[in-house]
Design an enzyme around this catalytic site. Structure first.
Site, PDB file in Angstrom:
ATOM      1  N   ARG A 122      -7.890  -0.665  -0.425  1.00 55.13           N
ATOM      2  CA  ARG A 122      -6.779  -1.531  -0.026  1.00 55.13           C
ATOM      3  C   ARG A 122      -6.438  -2.499  -1.152  1.00 55.13           C
ATOM      4  NH1 ARG A 122      -6.778  -2.901   6.437  1.00 55.13           N
ATOM      5  NH2 ARG A 122      -5.915  -0.885   7.016  1.00 55.13           N
ATOM      6  N   GLN A 127      -0.984   0.802  -1.713  1.00 51.88           N
ATOM      7  CA  GLN A 127      -0.383   0.653  -0.390  1.00 51.88           C
ATOM      8  C   GLN A 127       0.435   1.875   0.009  1.00 51.88           C
ATOM      9  OE1 GLN A 127       1.821  -2.993  -0.348  1.00 51.88           O
ATOM     10  NE2 GLN A 127      -0.004  -4.278  -0.186  1.00 51.88           N
ATOM     11  N   ASP A 130      -1.870   4.373   1.594  1.00 46.76           N
ATOM     12  CA  ASP A 130      -2.766   3.876   2.636  1.00 46.76           C
ATOM     13  C   ASP A 130      -2.415   4.523   3.972  1.00 46.76           C
ATOM     14  OD1 ASP A 130      -4.468   2.508   4.234  1.00 46.76           O
ATOM     15  OD2 ASP A 130      -3.829   0.500   3.629  1.00 46.76           O
ATOM     16  N   SER A 133      -3.294   2.579   7.265  1.00 44.46           N
ATOM     17  CA  SER A 133      -2.297   1.581   7.668  1.00 44.46           C
ATOM     18  C   SER A 133      -1.071   2.246   8.283  1.00 44.46           C
ATOM     19  CB  SER A 133      -1.890   0.719   6.466  1.00 44.46           C
ATOM     20  OG  SER A 133      -2.965  -0.089   6.047  1.00 44.46           O
ATOM     21  N   TYR A 231     -10.415  -6.562   6.047  1.00 43.34           N
ATOM     22  CA  TYR A 231     -10.922  -6.451   7.404  1.00 43.34           C
ATOM     23  C   TYR A 231     -11.663  -7.721   7.803  1.00 43.34           C
ATOM     24  CZ  TYR A 231      -9.904  -1.461   7.064  1.00 43.34           C
ATOM     25  OH  TYR A 231      -9.267  -0.258   6.912  1.00 43.34           O
TER      26      TYR A 231
END
Length: 524
Positions: A122, A127, A130, A133, A231
């Site tokens: 991450r 991104q 990802d 996500s 997280y």
């Protein structure tokens, strides 16, 4: 080289790792694309759509694994699919290597390279790849829709001739990607939305989306999200007890509860106990997005929907992204395509498995006969650690008055000094300059001084500093030009007219831009 996508063998899985649109992008990278017959049917992509996009449709999964150099999937491979892997082949899919050590070892023995899409680090650059996500975003949205489908009332409040309908109260536990998606969907439907997260830094994000952040009356230093890849960190027993106490307090008021607290590779923490469920109103709904790892709710049953004795519906489905297969496939296929873009920097259809690259190294579980999991931490931090802010010291009444007096004296001293220096400069110029020049020069200096005092104090939220200063300067120029436009010299008239024209554009343009900026904050 050839990249292929087989039909998912996992029961109930409707997603596909390649869409006709992503196949065209992969072809631009130099790859030939293959798809197994019927692989995209459940997601709404026909074999003909793939054929029209230049994809070769292969009859069986075995034939696809034999023909493809790179295999892109959604779910981890089955035992049969692992046996079909061969030396030098690359597999890209969700793999969960921490939970599938035997599967990883079997793939490594086959000599295949495994890229786990769930292991993409991450960091900002990653991104676009990802996939966790991407799927969590869909799961959060779908959770609210599923809750609404099982909730017997409107989300938004209504006043009608038949009576008044109060708005639904929704609590979202966990403000990660899924949680924020759920918050956005819930608020857009008109519900009163509350959110909780152990990371205090997400409170502003929650409030910016129209929800109310639930704060605890508990002082504990929480670990910054940068240290855990974004997280939440494990809380202390004292914090967890305070958290449960707060949930017990608000549980009877909530109509819908959506729990999203889950850290990859760990069992889901129990946040909604049996007594909390029993205290909720009949007709309430709980959607547990952590059901796959045991669930945040004590009564959650994986992959099932149950109704408790007091009429609370608890949904433990684990296939929310698959229930929106077309959208989920489109996003996941885009994640795969971006991964292939990084793997193919030359766009020549030949992957370059660069293990020095943070993203590729982080996602690689096996490569060239070696198990490379777990990866080293990325060189770039996942999230910049928030600087710790010291709480401002509360001043007493005497200290506040003393500070105000000191500030006033300092301001007065600065102004007196400025005026004294300005007066000295004016006197110095007056000694050498003619009287006619000094008359205009004094007006100019006073205009600058007054303009500075007036414009500089305009709030920057209404007028940007750049516009404020340039408009002040332009106003001085246009006044001078207007005074000179009646001059007897043609050259002076032309220059003055040009000055009026150009500064006029700047002044009126500045006001138009400001008006447009202010209009962005108006609802109508």
């Amino acid at each position: 080289m050839k990249i292929g996508t087989p039909k998912e063998t996992f029961e109930g899985e409707n997603r596909v790792a390649m869409t006709p649109a992503s196949a065209k992008d992969l072809q631009k990278l130099g790859y030939e694309c293959l798809i197994e017959t019927g692989a995209g049917t459940a997601a709404g992509f026909s074999d003909q759509a793939y054929a029209d996009a230049g994809v070769e449709v292969v009859k069986t999964g075995a034939a696809l694994f034999k023909a493809a150099d790179i295999v892109a999937k959604v779910r981890p491979p089955s035992d049969t699919e692992v046996k079909r892997l061969r030396d030098g082949q690359t597999l890209i899919s969700f793999f969960y290597p921490a939970q599938n050590a035997e599967l990883m070892d079997a793939a490594n023995k086959k000599g295949a390279s495994v890229i786990a899409m769930d292991m993409v680090p991450r960091i900002s650059r990653a991104q676009k790849m990802d996939a966790l996500s991407s799927m969590a975003n869909i799961a959060g949205y779908r959770a609210v829709i599923e809750a609404g489908n099982n909730f017997g009332r409107f989300f938004t409040g209504q006043i009608t001739a038949a009576g008044k309908v109060p708005p639904a109260k929704v609590l979202v536990v966990g403000a990660g990607v899924a949680g924020l998606a759920a918050i956005g969907t819930s608020t857009s439907l008109g519900a009163i939305t509350y959110a909780f997260d152990v990371r205090p830094e997400v409170a502003e994000q929650v409030e910016s989306m129209g929800a109310e952040f639930v704060f605890l009356d508990f002082e504990e230093e929480q670990q910054d999200g940068s240290a855990t890849g974004g997280y939440a960190a494990v809380s202390s027993p004292e914090f967890a007890a305070a958290q449960l106490a707060k949930f017990r307090e608000i549980a009877p008021e909530m109509d819908i509860v959506i729990t999203t607290a889950l850290i990859p590779g760990r069992d889901a923490p129990e946040l909604w106990t049996k007594d909390m469920v029993e205290s909720m109103k009949p007709g309430s709904v709980i959607v547990d997005l952590a059901a796959e790892r045991g669930g945040n709710c004590k009564l959650t049953v994986k992959d099932e929907k149950i109704v408790t004795e007091n009429g609370v519906t608890i949904i433990g489905y684990t296939d929310f992204p698959s229930r929106m297969a077309a959208q989920a496939s489109t996003l996941y296929a885009t994640n795969i395509r971006h991964m292939m873009t990084d793997l193919t920097p030359e766009k020549d259809g030949v992957p370059n498995h660069n293990m020095e690259d943070d993203v590729i190294r982080g996602a690689t579980a096996t490569h060239k006969g070696e198990i490379t999991f777990p990866p080293p931490p990325p060189k770039v931090a996942a999230i910049a650690a928030a600087p710790k802010k010291e709480a401002p010291k509360e001043l007493t009444a005497e200290e506040k008055r003393a500070k105000e007096v000191a500030d006033f004296k300092a301001q007065t001293k600065n102004q007196v000094t400025l005026l004294a220096v300005g007066a000295a400069l004016l006197l110095g110029v007056g000694l050498v300059a003619p009287a006619s020049f000094m008359q205009h020069f004094i007006v100019f200096v006073l205009s600058v001084f007054v303009g500075f005092q007036v414009i500089w104090n305009v709030s920057h939220s209404l007028h940007t500093p750049l516009m404020a200063v340039t408009n002040a300067i332009s106003s001085i120029i246009i006044l001078g030009a207007l005074m000179q436009i009646g001059s007897g010299s043609a050259l002076v008239i032309i220059l003055a007219a040009l000055s009026v024209f150009m500064t006029g554009i700047n002044i009126f343009g500045g006001f138009l831009v400001t008006r447009r900026m202010l209009a962005m904050f108006q609802k109508s």
